[in-house]
Design an enzyme around this catalytic site. Structure first.
Site, PDB file in Angstrom:
ATOM      1  CB  SER A 100      11.032  -0.087  -1.200  1.00  0.00           C
ATOM      2  OG  SER A 100       9.667   0.243  -1.700  1.00  0.00           O
ATOM      3  CG  HIS A 146       2.075   3.195  -0.472  1.00  0.00           C
ATOM      4  ND1 HIS A 146       2.468   1.927   0.415  1.00  0.00           N
ATOM      5  CD2 HIS A 146       3.078   3.594  -0.727  1.00  0.00           C
ATOM      6  CE1 HIS A 146       3.788   1.821   0.445  1.00  0.00           C
ATOM      7  NE2 HIS A 146       4.146   2.946  -0.080  1.00  0.00           N
ATOM      8  CG  ASN A 162      12.716   2.570 -11.174  1.00  0.00           C
ATOM      9  OD1 ASN A 162      12.734   2.306 -10.088  1.00  0.00           O
ATOM     10  ND2 ASN A 162      12.240   3.312 -12.241  1.00  0.00           N
ATOM     11  CB  ALA A 201      12.274   2.836  -3.370  1.00  0.00           C
ATOM     12  CE1 TYR A 248       0.425   1.023  -3.669  1.00  0.00           C
ATOM     13  CE2 TYR A 248       1.665   2.782  -3.868  1.00  0.00           C
ATOM     14  CZ  TYR A 248       1.485   1.507  -3.387  1.00  0.00           C
ATOM     15  OH  TYR A 248       2.504   0.950  -2.849  1.00  0.00           O
ATOM     16  CD  GLU A 249      -1.430   0.120   0.750  1.00  0.00           C
ATOM     17  OE1 GLU A 249      -1.734  -0.942   1.618  1.00  0.00           O
ATOM     18  OE2 GLU A 249      -0.515   1.054   1.363  1.00  0.00           O
ATOM     19  CG  HIS A 265       5.257  -1.589   1.763  1.00  0.00           C
ATOM     20  ND1 HIS A 265       5.338  -1.728   0.665  1.00  0.00           N
ATOM     21  CD2 HIS A 265       5.897  -0.119   2.271  1.00  0.00           C
ATOM     22  CE1 HIS A 265       6.229  -0.847   0.135  1.00  0.00           C
ATOM     23  NE2 HIS A 265       6.588   0.218   0.819  1.00  0.00           N
ATOM     24  CG  MET A 322       3.855   5.475  -6.542  1.00  0.00           C
ATOM     25  SD  MET A 322       3.326   3.917  -7.104  1.00  0.00           S
ATOM     26  CE  MET A 322       4.190   3.650  -8.636  1.00  0.00           C
ATOM     27  CB  SER A 323       5.467   7.408  -0.442  1.00  0.00           C
ATOM     28  OG  SER A 323       6.956   7.278  -0.557  1.00  0.00           O
ATOM     29  CG  HIS A 379       6.336  -4.103  -6.510  1.00  0.00           C
ATOM     30  ND1 HIS A 379       6.511  -2.831  -5.604  1.00  0.00           N
ATOM     31  CD2 HIS A 379       6.245  -4.795  -5.484  1.00  0.00           C
ATOM     32  CE1 HIS A 379       6.598  -3.183  -4.649  1.00  0.00           C
ATOM     33  NE2 HIS A 379       6.326  -4.446  -4.314  1.00  0.00           N
TER      34      HIS A 379
HETATM   35  N1  HPA Z   1       8.186   5.659 -10.260  1.00  0.00           N
HETATM   36  C1  HPA Z   1       7.031   5.724  -9.531  1.00  0.00           C
HETATM   37  N2  HPA Z   1       7.532   5.122  -8.214  1.00  0.00           N
HETATM   38  C2  HPA Z   1       8.538   4.725  -8.214  1.00  0.00           C
HETATM   39  C3  HPA Z   1       9.428   4.213  -9.148  1.00  0.00           C
HETATM   40  C4  HPA Z   1       9.166   4.835 -10.238  1.00  0.00           C
HETATM   41  O1  HPA Z   1       9.759   4.722 -11.370  1.00  0.00           O
HETATM   42  N3  HPA Z   1      10.302   3.637  -8.782  1.00  0.00           N
HETATM   43  C5  HPA Z   1      10.350   3.437  -7.383  1.00  0.00           C
HETATM   44  N4  HPA Z   1       9.317   4.058  -6.887  1.00  0.00           N
END
Ligand code: HPA
Length: 273
Positions: free
Chosen positions: A31, A84, A236, A114, A86-87, A62, A212-213, A248
């Site tokens: 990201s 990903h 974050n 990210a 989750y897709e 993406h 998540m990757s 997101h």
């Molecule tokens: N959790 C999971 N995936 C993420 C986060 C998070 O806080 N921030 C960016 N990708």
């Protein structure tokens, strides 16, 4: 032939005549880094939709293509947009791009993403050199018949993230005066962000950042004997660490803000490989 391997081979056959060089580095853009290729000397682009049976990403931000270009003197194939879990794709499709880039000849897999910071000393906008990972919350991409053409049934995972590449990335960061944190990345499946209780659990387990990757790709690349390195942009602080709910859009905005520095770090690192 193993069906999963057959699919990688079919993907490769469908585009091999358009690949302009043997890449040394396969770079997966997380990201915020979507337009990294703007800083490359681009020689060719191949849309994922042009690769036979390739899983096409559905996440905003993406959009997908392979971009072939030089970073300094280094030939790089860059993935703009990743797949990903989750897709809804099978895990073998999630790691298919890594296998395909290995088939193109790439020796090094450079993973970026990210993440949410779990380590309380991290702040939004920090960069974390990935020194190890926790994979137990995502399906293992090597489950199923082993692809003997790629690697062994029970691969060692003691040094997934190459020690020399880590050292080169540390030096690149120091040369550019970029603060580089280090730590352990844990992959969960998403797409929901974690609960505060889950973040507390992950911290107890030793994780410094969550996303998540990345981990499943690293496992598949390690199976194939690639040299792997990774940098996470902490977009974050993870759930429960601040009063703010996670969205997101905010993660994307924070990743976008960190992008110029992130790009510099990636370029300086690749040039030194
Ligand atoms: N959790 C999971 N995936 C993420 C986060 C998070 O806080 N921030 C960016 N990708």
């Amino acid at each position: 032939m193993n069906q999963v391997y057959q699919k990688v081979t079919d993907c490769y056959e469908s585009i091999k005549d358009r690949i302009p060089f043997t890449p040394k580095v396969a770079l997966v853009l997380g990201s915020g880094l979507g337009n990294y290729a703007d800083s490359m000397d681009v020689k060719a682009e191949i849309d994922y939709s042009e690769v036979k049976d390739f899983p096409v990403s559905t996440v905003p931000g993406h959009a997908g293509k392979f971009i072939f270009g030089y970073v300094g003197e280094v030939p790089v194939v860059c993935m703009k947009g990743r797949v990903h879990y989750y897709e809804g794709y099978p895990i073998s499709d999630v790691v298919l791009p890594a296998r395909l880039m290995h088939m193109m000849g790439a020796e090094i897999l450079f993973l970026t993403n990210a993440s949410g910071g779990i380590n309380p000393s991290f702040g939004a906008g920090d960069f974390m050199l990935i020194t190890d990972h926790i994979s137990c919350f995502a399906p293992n991409p090597l489950i199923g018949q082993n692809i003997d053409e790629l690697g062994v049934r029970f691969p060692d995972m003691s040094h997934v993230y190459d020690i020399e590449l880590q050292q080169k990335i540390r030096k690149a960061a120091a040369d550019e005066n970029i603060l580089l944190k280090e730590g352990i990345y844990v992959q969960l499946t998403g797409p929901s962000f974690e609960s505060p209780a889950e973040i507390k659990m992950l911290r107890t387990l030793g994780a410094d950042a969550v996303g998540m990757s990345t981990v499943v790709e690293a496992i598949a690349a390690n199976h194939m004997g690639m040299k792997i390195c990774g940098i996470s942009c902490v977009a974050n602080l993870a759930a429960g660490m601040t009063k703010n709910p996670l969205t997101h859009e905010e993660v994307q905005a924070a990743a976008d803000e960190a992008a110029p520095l992130f790009k510099k770090l990636i370029t300086q690192s690749i040039i030194s490989f």
